[in-house]
Design a protein around this motif. Sequence first.
Motif, PDB file in Angstrom:
ATOM      1  N   LYS A  43      -7.924  13.489 -26.513  1.00 36.95           N
ATOM      2  CA  LYS A  43      -7.076  14.686 -26.454  1.00 36.95           C
ATOM      3  C   LYS A  43      -7.820  15.837 -25.783  1.00 36.95           C
ATOM      4  O   LYS A  43      -7.272  16.531 -24.922  1.00 36.95           O
ATOM      5  CB  LYS A  43      -6.623  15.074 -27.862  1.00 36.95           C
ATOM      6  CG  LYS A  43      -5.675  16.244 -27.892  1.00 36.95           C
ATOM      7  CD  LYS A  43      -5.212  16.519 -29.311  1.00 36.95           C
ATOM      8  CE  LYS A  43      -4.235  17.680 -29.327  1.00 36.95           C
ATOM      9  NZ  LYS A  43      -3.743  17.958 -30.685  1.00 36.95           N
ATOM     10  N   LEU A  44      -9.071  16.035 -26.152  1.00 34.09           N
ATOM     11  CA  LEU A  44      -9.884  17.095 -25.547  1.00 34.09           C
ATOM     12  C   LEU A  44     -10.073  16.839 -24.049  1.00 34.09           C
ATOM     13  O   LEU A  44      -9.969  17.761 -23.235  1.00 34.09           O
ATOM     14  CB  LEU A  44     -11.241  17.187 -26.250  1.00 34.09           C
ATOM     15  CG  LEU A  44     -12.205  18.261 -25.763  1.00 34.09           C
ATOM     16  CD1 LEU A  44     -11.607  19.654 -25.934  1.00 34.09           C
ATOM     17  CD2 LEU A  44     -13.525  18.163 -26.503  1.00 34.09           C
ATOM     18  N   LEU A  45     -10.327  15.591 -23.679  1.00 37.62           N
ATOM     19  CA  LEU A  45     -10.475  15.240 -22.264  1.00 37.62           C
ATOM     20  C   LEU A  45      -9.194  15.533 -21.500  1.00 37.62           C
ATOM     21  O   LEU A  45      -9.222  16.027 -20.370  1.00 37.62           O
ATOM     22  CB  LEU A  45     -10.848  13.763 -22.118  1.00 37.62           C
ATOM     23  CG  LEU A  45     -12.213  13.346 -22.664  1.00 37.62           C
ATOM     24  CD1 LEU A  45     -12.314  11.835 -22.742  1.00 37.62           C
ATOM     25  CD2 LEU A  45     -13.337  13.929 -21.833  1.00 37.62           C
ATOM     26  N   ASN A  46      -8.062  15.248 -22.123  1.00 38.07           N
ATOM     27  CA  ASN A  46      -6.766  15.479 -21.488  1.00 38.07           C
ATOM     28  C   ASN A  46      -6.458  16.971 -21.357  1.00 38.07           C
ATOM     29  O   ASN A  46      -6.056  17.438 -20.294  1.00 38.07           O
ATOM     30  CB  ASN A  46      -5.675  14.762 -22.288  1.00 38.07           C
ATOM     31  CG  ASN A  46      -4.322  14.938 -21.664  1.00 38.07           C
ATOM     32  OD1 ASN A  46      -3.576  15.844 -22.055  1.00 38.07           O
ATOM     33  ND2 ASN A  46      -4.005  14.102 -20.704  1.00 38.07           N
ATOM     34  N   ILE A  47      -6.661  17.711 -22.422  1.00 38.59           N
ATOM     35  CA  ILE A  47      -6.368  19.155 -22.419  1.00 38.59           C
ATOM     36  C   ILE A  47      -7.209  19.883 -21.375  1.00 38.59           C
ATOM     37  O   ILE A  47      -6.732  20.786 -20.696  1.00 38.59           O
ATOM     38  CB  ILE A  47      -6.616  19.763 -23.822  1.00 38.59           C
ATOM     39  CG1 ILE A  47      -5.539  19.276 -24.793  1.00 38.59           C
ATOM     40  CG2 ILE A  47      -6.655  21.287 -23.774  1.00 38.59           C
ATOM     41  CD1 ILE A  47      -5.832  19.617 -26.254  1.00 38.59           C
TER      42      ILE A  47
END
Length: 108
Positions: A87-91
Motif C-alpha cells: 500500500k505504501l509503495l502504491n501510494i
Amino acid sequence: MDKKNIKVMEQATLINLKGEVDIYSIGKFRESIEDKIRTQASEIILDCTDLSYMDSTGMGVLIELRNKAKDMGQKIIMMNPRPNIKKLLNITGVDKIIDIIENPINQQ
C-alpha cells in the motif's frame, strides 16, 4: 542485516529483509544494499517476506538506492511485500519504478 541473510547468485543477489526498516535501522539497510550494488549482479532482489514495516525514511532510501542501482545498470526488485508495505509503495508511486513480484512458492 547480517551476512547470512544475503545470497549471491549468478545474475541476482537476494537480500532477506526482516523486522522493520525505519529511522532506527536505516543505516544497516542502506549499507547492505549499497554493498550489493557494487557487485556484478544485474538484479538485487529484496525478499520482504519477513519485513513487517517500512516508514517514509526507508522508502526514501529505497528510492535513492534504486537510482544508484539504475546508474550501475542494475535493477532492484521487491519480492513478497506484505499488504501494508504494498500500500505504501502504491501510494508513493514507488511501485512504478521498482518491480514488485510474488514468489509463487510462498503463495497459498
